[in-house]
Design a protein around this motif. Structure first.
Motif, PDB file in Angstrom:
ATOM      1  N   HIS A  15      -1.896 -15.468  10.746  1.00  0.00           N
ATOM      2  CA  HIS A  15      -3.232 -15.121  10.235  1.00  0.00           C
ATOM      3  C   HIS A  15      -3.393 -15.433   8.746  1.00  0.00           C
ATOM      4  O   HIS A  15      -4.483 -15.797   8.305  1.00  0.00           O
ATOM      5  N   LYS A  16      -2.328 -15.309   7.969  1.00  0.00           N
ATOM      6  CA  LYS A  16      -2.462 -15.546   6.535  1.00  0.00           C
ATOM      7  C   LYS A  16      -2.739 -17.013   6.211  1.00  0.00           C
ATOM      8  O   LYS A  16      -3.199 -17.328   5.104  1.00  0.00           O
ATOM      9  N   GLN A  17      -2.501 -17.892   7.168  1.00  0.00           N
ATOM     10  CA  GLN A  17      -2.853 -19.296   6.974  1.00  0.00           C
ATOM     11  C   GLN A  17      -4.367 -19.506   6.977  1.00  0.00           C
ATOM     12  O   GLN A  17      -4.846 -20.583   6.629  1.00  0.00           O
ATOM     13  N   ASN A  19      -6.323 -17.584   5.135  1.00  0.00           N
ATOM     14  CA  ASN A  19      -6.812 -17.150   3.826  1.00  0.00           C
ATOM     15  C   ASN A  19      -7.525 -18.310   3.127  1.00  0.00           C
ATOM     16  O   ASN A  19      -7.022 -19.431   3.084  1.00  0.00           O
ATOM     17  N   GLY A  20      -8.703 -18.023   2.598  1.00  0.00           N
ATOM     18  CA  GLY A  20      -9.503 -19.043   1.953  1.00  0.00           C
ATOM     19  C   GLY A  20     -10.395 -19.816   2.904  1.00  0.00           C
ATOM     20  O   GLY A  20     -11.204 -20.648   2.462  1.00  0.00           O
ATOM     21  N   LYS A  21     -10.272 -19.563   4.217  1.00  0.00           N
ATOM     22  CA  LYS A  21     -11.065 -20.281   5.215  1.00  0.00           C
ATOM     23  C   LYS A  21     -12.110 -19.400   5.892  1.00  0.00           C
ATOM     24  O   LYS A  21     -12.814 -19.851   6.799  1.00  0.00           O
ATOM     25  N   TRP A  49      -3.678  -7.153   6.925  1.00  0.00           N
ATOM     26  CA  TRP A  49      -4.449  -8.354   6.566  1.00  0.00           C
ATOM     27  C   TRP A  49      -5.914  -8.210   6.984  1.00  0.00           C
ATOM     28  O   TRP A  49      -6.818  -8.487   6.200  1.00  0.00           O
ATOM     29  N   ILE A  53      -9.592  -7.992   4.506  1.00  0.00           N
ATOM     30  CA  ILE A  53     -10.659  -8.997   4.413  1.00  0.00           C
ATOM     31  C   ILE A  53     -11.941  -8.262   4.037  1.00  0.00           C
ATOM     32  O   ILE A  53     -12.468  -7.457   4.809  1.00  0.00           O
TER      33      ILE A  53
END
Length: 257
Positions: A15-17, A19-21, A49, A53
């Motif tokens: 899930h942290k992949q 981030n920013g998307k 996580w 958000i």
């Protein structure tokens, strides 16, 4: 009523992949397979996580077939012997979910985060129903129900006035083609139920190679938008972008971001 919605699914600890998307909006939906096998530290990591958000008004998630500790039936069958967990008093799979998971779901979620398990929540007058169920395949997976009578009993719980349906399983024939067999493996019983209920939107995952969205024409004047938001591909790399769009519940107009 207009709403900006982002859909993700099948993050499998990656899930942290994302981030920013995640561009932000009114509603973030995750349609299951948060983890690899539902270990305590995996669930804690995801919830931390998801709670963190902060650019969505509300966030909703369900479990999937990989999130084994969420399913008390599979825990009882497997005696939860292979899970990493801290000892809690009175932990017993026959009593339901592990106590650590109950605590997370009862007091560990932010006020704007909602977990659904064959249940619904109403947010801004939009009724959302979610289920982790998918048709049986193989052995030892969570929330599997045999096609036909068993799984139809679950789909019959979908309210007639629901606006959004979230399931782990896709609909048969829609974003559900498995690469290894080249066959549609979604749920036909769910297909028939959604044609009856006629929600505005349906969100699923489960079949990684089925990522995308399609329109199901329910009749000459009513369309259902159905999505497969799998973040991970078949190699379990989170390469698929979150699906974000604006939807008008009054007119059915959809605009992708």
């Amino acid at each position: 009523m207009k709403m900006r919605i982002t859909h993700i699914s099948d993050t499998h600890n990656k899930h942290k992949q994302l981030n920013g998307k995640l561009p932000g909006g009114d509603l973030l939906i995750h349609s299951g397979d948060l983890t690899s096998i539902g270990r305590e530290h995996e669930v804690e990591n995801f919830v931390e996580w998801f709670n963190g958000i902060d650019n969505y008004t509300n966030k909703v998630f369900i479990a999937g077939n990989h999130d084994l500790t969420f399913d008390s039936e599979i825990l009882l069958k497997n005696k939860i012997e292979y899970f990493e967990r801290r000892p809690y008093p009175n932990e017993n799979p026959s009593m339901g979910k592990p106590q650590w998971l109950e605590m997370i779901l009862e007091i560990g979620l932010n006020p704007n985060v909602f977990y659904l398990e064959n249940s619904f929540v109403e947010l801004d007058q939009i009724k959302i129903w979610g289920s982790p169920i998918s048709p049986t395949f193989g052995m030892g997976w969570a929330f599997n129900k045999d096609r036909g009578h068993d799984i139809t009993q679950i789909w019959n719980e979908i309210p007639n006035d629901v606006d959004i349906v979230i399931t782990h399983s896709p609909i048969y024939g829609y974003n559900d083609r498995a690469m290894n067999t080249n066959q549609n493996v979604g749920c036909a019983d769910l297909y028939h139920k959604l044609r009856e209920v006629k929600p505005h939107l349906h969100f699923a995952g489960h079949i990684h190679e089925g990522y995308g969205w399609k329109t199901m024409g329910l009749n000459e004047w009513y369309d259902l938008q159905t999505f497969n938001g799998c973040s991970c591909d078949l190699a379990y790399d989170a390469v698929n972008s979150p699906i974000t769009f604006d939807y008008n519940f009054s007119t059915g107009e959809i605009n992708f971001i």
